[in-house]
Design a protein around this motif. Structure first.
Motif, PDB file in Angstrom:
ATOM      1  N   UNK A 479      67.849  42.536 -20.231  1.00  0.00           N
ATOM      2  CA  UNK A 479      69.067  41.759 -20.421  1.00  0.00           C
ATOM      3  C   UNK A 479      70.120  42.680 -21.023  1.00  0.00           C
ATOM      4  N   UNK A 480      71.364  42.207 -21.108  1.00  0.00           N
ATOM      5  CA  UNK A 480      72.433  43.115 -21.536  1.00  0.00           C
ATOM      6  C   UNK A 480      72.561  43.154 -23.058  1.00  0.00           C
ATOM      7  N   UNK A 481      72.795  44.352 -23.576  1.00  0.00           N
ATOM      8  CA  UNK A 481      72.962  44.567 -25.009  1.00  0.00           C
ATOM      9  C   UNK A 481      74.067  45.599 -25.213  1.00  0.00           C
ATOM     10  N   UNK A 482      74.664  45.660 -26.423  1.00  0.00           N
ATOM     11  CA  UNK A 482      75.621  46.727 -26.699  1.00  0.00           C
ATOM     12  C   UNK A 482      74.946  48.087 -26.561  1.00  0.00           C
ATOM     13  N   UNK A 483      75.680  49.056 -26.068  1.00  0.00           N
ATOM     14  CA  UNK A 483      75.078  50.352 -25.770  1.00  0.00           C
ATOM     15  C   UNK A 483      74.480  51.029 -27.000  1.00  0.00           C
ATOM     16  N   UNK A 484      75.064  50.762 -28.182  1.00  0.00           N
ATOM     17  CA  UNK A 484      74.567  51.405 -29.399  1.00  0.00           C
ATOM     18  C   UNK A 484      73.460  50.606 -30.076  1.00  0.00           C
ATOM     19  N   UNK A 485      72.969  49.549 -29.398  1.00  0.00           N
ATOM     20  CA  UNK A 485      71.923  48.668 -29.964  1.00  0.00           C
ATOM     21  C   UNK A 485      72.404  47.949 -31.212  1.00  0.00           C
ATOM     22  N   UNK A 486      73.721  47.880 -31.408  1.00  0.00           N
ATOM     23  CA  UNK A 486      74.357  47.135 -32.506  1.00  0.00           C
ATOM     24  C   UNK A 486      73.950  47.695 -33.877  1.00  0.00           C
ATOM     25  N   UNK A 487      74.516  48.848 -34.225  1.00  0.00           N
ATOM     26  CA  UNK A 487      74.222  49.479 -35.513  1.00  0.00           C
ATOM     27  C   UNK A 487      75.094  48.877 -36.613  1.00  0.00           C
ATOM     28  N   UNK A 488      74.466  48.465 -37.717  1.00  0.00           N
ATOM     29  CA  UNK A 488      75.199  47.838 -38.815  1.00  0.00           C
ATOM     30  C   UNK A 488      74.725  48.370 -40.167  1.00  0.00           C
ATOM     31  N   UNK A 489      75.585  48.199 -41.168  1.00  0.00           N
ATOM     32  CA  UNK A 489      75.235  48.361 -42.571  1.00  0.00           C
ATOM     33  C   UNK A 489      75.315  46.976 -43.187  1.00  0.00           C
ATOM     34  N   UNK A 490      74.325  46.600 -44.010  1.00  0.00           N
ATOM     35  CA  UNK A 490      74.262  45.243 -44.553  1.00  0.00           C
ATOM     36  C   UNK A 490      74.084  45.272 -46.064  1.00  0.00           C
ATOM     37  N   UNK A 491      74.599  44.221 -46.706  1.00  0.00           N
ATOM     38  CA  UNK A 491      74.322  44.003 -48.130  1.00  0.00           C
ATOM     39  C   UNK A 491      74.234  42.502 -48.372  1.00  0.00           C
ATOM     40  N   UNK A 492      73.473  42.131 -49.391  1.00  0.00           N
ATOM     41  CA  UNK A 492      73.282  40.711 -49.701  1.00  0.00           C
ATOM     42  C   UNK A 492      74.561  40.150 -50.309  1.00  0.00           C
ATOM     43  N   UNK A 493      75.054  39.026 -49.792  1.00  0.00           N
ATOM     44  CA  UNK A 493      76.299  38.473 -50.289  1.00  0.00           C
ATOM     45  C   UNK A 493      76.082  37.261 -51.201  1.00  0.00           C
ATOM     46  N   UNK A 494      74.863  36.755 -51.264  1.00  0.00           N
ATOM     47  CA  UNK A 494      74.576  35.644 -52.178  1.00  0.00           C
ATOM     48  C   UNK A 494      73.766  36.175 -53.364  1.00  0.00           C
ATOM     49  N   UNK A 495      73.621  35.372 -54.414  1.00  0.00           N
ATOM     50  CA  UNK A 495      72.987  35.849 -55.637  1.00  0.00           C
ATOM     51  C   UNK A 495      71.507  36.154 -55.453  1.00  0.00           C
ATOM     52  N   UNK A 496      70.851  35.432 -54.563  1.00  0.00           N
ATOM     53  CA  UNK A 496      69.442  35.697 -54.320  1.00  0.00           C
ATOM     54  C   UNK A 496      69.074  35.224 -52.921  1.00  0.00           C
ATOM     55  N   UNK A 497      68.003  35.772 -52.432  1.00  0.00           N
ATOM     56  CA  UNK A 497      67.515  35.414 -51.102  1.00  0.00           C
ATOM     57  C   UNK A 497      66.678  34.131 -51.216  1.00  0.00           C
ATOM     58  N   UNK A 498      66.786  33.232 -50.227  1.00  0.00           N
ATOM     59  CA  UNK A 498      65.965  31.999 -50.289  1.00  0.00           C
ATOM     60  C   UNK A 498      64.482  32.321 -50.436  1.00  0.00           C
ATOM     61  N   UNK A 499      63.829  31.612 -51.352  1.00  0.00           N
ATOM     62  CA  UNK A 499      62.377  31.810 -51.568  1.00  0.00           C
ATOM     63  C   UNK A 499      61.658  30.579 -51.047  1.00  0.00           C
ATOM     64  N   UNK A 500      61.470  30.558 -49.748  1.00  0.00           N
ATOM     65  CA  UNK A 500      60.842  29.401 -49.112  1.00  0.00           C
ATOM     66  C   UNK A 500      59.356  29.683 -48.894  1.00  0.00           C
ATOM     67  N   UNK A 501      58.512  28.766 -49.322  1.00  0.00           N
ATOM     68  CA  UNK A 501      57.074  28.941 -49.135  1.00  0.00           C
ATOM     69  C   UNK A 501      56.684  28.619 -47.712  1.00  0.00           C
TER      70      UNK A 501
END
Length: 501
Positions: A479-501
């Motif tokens: 299937x079609x994708x961006x040629x660079x495989x979609x390269x990103x830099x990420x950082x957490x924007x909320x105070x904590x990540x959901x802790x779902x059991x």
């Protein structure tokens, strides 16, 4: 050596005659249609297709645009092909899937890969009966069950992405990460608890063999990727068949469904038991191995297409900050990751703008750009042109997505909001999920998955794409994708990540 030299002129003459008649045969099928006037013997233009699929299909589209025909032709590995650009002609193909017209193949060499008895090759009453059996898999209750499974899997993978030590400083490609996430999502949603341990690991290995072989030439010999893919499909179907058998056992005990195959087996068991009581043979499409084959069809239809859409969603949201801001605002008013709760089905329905974004991603970059069919008989495509029997026909849903809509080259989610309703006005052009009797039965599931990903990804992360020359060009994988495989830099924007059991 002398013998060979003496025979060489005869061999050359025979080959010349063979090549000449093959060229004449191609031109006889081509007639006035736009397309190359000369093709290499047997291989045709296969080399250019394999080397650069994007350029190959762009050229086919340009040739189709060069006249009012709405289609163009070519020749690949001994097969005459017709590329359909016109929306109306594409609908004509989709509406005529029957024994004496077109046979859906899903992939040019699909029958060799998938076998001849799967859903995509069925027609008529048999196909209708199977779709009727599949319908309970996508009821609101079933979709609600899947929504939970989708979110748990998405959150698990998103956490692993952000936990990577370089995620906030070093750009990393998302394609393989999204593919792995979607494969696990499909496993959890389709067969849930029935695939575990070593069988799950082997499943992932075999699916990778299949994925690699999809884009290779159909050389069915030991050591070649296509042969590995074909054998992997057989193993995958058997594994999914075992899952269906285990589900039947569980559903016979009256337990609640926890995944797609459970919803399917509830009705299947009732049909089998009714047949036994009536002294009749087991109904068609109810054996576990058959169901395993159909489950693989679902996996193939959802896996790579979904990966494509997730990548384009990230790429397009990054390049359209106004759209990203509106998505975040809508989601924040409905759900917060810090609530430690999943998005409910009711909340999902409230995310109307986010769904409009998802639908526009699918329109703007239709994942499966073409849906191959084979002409079972000579078929009059237009008043002047008849598609010869045996031709592989490629209706382009990608091309249709850029016809009719207001400023179709613009990424504009507002077109799907209530005040514009372009999804209704230009419904015939929105064919990413197909059309006619083989239209995708799981499109609501697919849209839900994309909306959930967008809502959670944009709420949890600040992200920036690493832009480079040509990064937004289309790459076929398959299937079609961006040629660079979609390269990103990420950082957490909320105070904590959901802790779902």
């Amino acid at each position: 050596m002398e013998t060979f030299l003496s025979l060489a002129p005869y061999i050359f003459s025979i080959l010349t005659i063979f090549f000449f008649f093959q060229q004449i045969n191609y031109l006889k099928k081509k007639r006035f249609a736009p397309g190359p006037n000369f093709v290499f013997p047997f291989i045709g233009n296969a080399i250019s297709l394999v080397r650069n699929p994007t350029s190959f299909w762009d050229l086919q589209s340009a040739m189709a645009k060069s006249t009012d025909a709405g289609f163009s032709v070519n020749y690949i590995i001994g097969k005459f092909i017709v590329f359909i650009r016109s929306t109306e002609l594409s609908h004509k193909i989709f509406a005529n899937v029957r024994p004496d017209a077109f046979h859906l193949v899903g992939h040019p060499f699909g029958k060799k890969l998938f076998g001849e008895h799967n859903l995509i090759y069925m027609m008529g009453q048999e196909h209708k009966d199977l779709r009727r059996r599949i319908a309970p898999n996508f009821t609101p209750k079933a979709l609600s069950t899947y929504t939970e499974l989708q979110q748990y899997t998405i959150l698990k993978h998103l956490k692993s992405w952000i936990d990577s030590p370089d995620s906030s400083t070093k750009p990393f490609p998302l394609r393989l990460l999204c593919r792995d996430m979607n494969l696990e999502t499909s496993q959890n949603v389709f067969v849930g608890p029935y695939l575990s341990g070593e069988s799950r690991k082997q499943f992932e290995v075999d699916y990778n063999f299949f994925n690699v072989g999809l884009m290779k030439l159909p050389i069915d010999l030991p050591g070649f990727a296509f042969r590995n893919a074909r054998l992997a499909v057989s193993r995958l179907v058997k594994t999914l068949g075992v899952c269906a058998e285990d589900s039947k056992t569980k559903m016979k005990l009256g337990e609640e469904p926890t995944c797609l195959v459970d919803f399917w087996m509830q009705d299947t068991i009732r049909e089998i038991e009714a047949a036994i009581e009536a002294g009749e043979k087991q109904p068609p499409h109810t054996s576990s191995i058959e169901i395993g084959g159909h489950l693989f069809d679902f996996l193939f239809a959802s896996q790579d297409a979904s990966t494509s859409s997730l990548l384009w969603a990230v790429a397009l949201l990054d390049s359209h900050p106004d759209v990203l801001s509106k998505v975040r605002s809508e989601v924040a008013g409905i759900w917060s990751p810090e609530s430690d709760k999943l998005i409910t089905s009711e909340q999902l329905r409230e995310m109307r703008y986010t769904e409009a974004v998802a639908r526009e991603v699918i329109r703007y970059r239709a994942p499966a750009t073409m849906v191959p069919h084979i002409a079972g008989e000579d078929f009059p495509l237009t008043e002047d042109y008849t598609i010869p029997k045996g031709t592989i026909v490629f209706p382009s849903v990608y091309e249709s997505s850029f016809q009719g809509f207001t400023e179709p080259d613009q990424f504009d989610p507002d077109r799907f909001m209530e005040d514009r309703q372009e999804d209704r006005i230009y419904k015939r052009n929105y064919m990413a999920f197909g059309a006619g009797p083989h239209q995708c039965v799981g499109q609501r599931y697919a849209i839900n998955h994309l909306v959930l990903f967008i809502a959670m990804f944009t709420s949890l992360f600040d992200f920036k794409r690493e832009r480079s020359d040509g990064c937004d060009e289309i790459s076929y994988v398959p299937t079609i994708c961006p040629r660079d495989d979609c390269k990103v830099v990420m950082s957490l924007r909320c105070r904590r990540f959901p802790c779902l059991s």
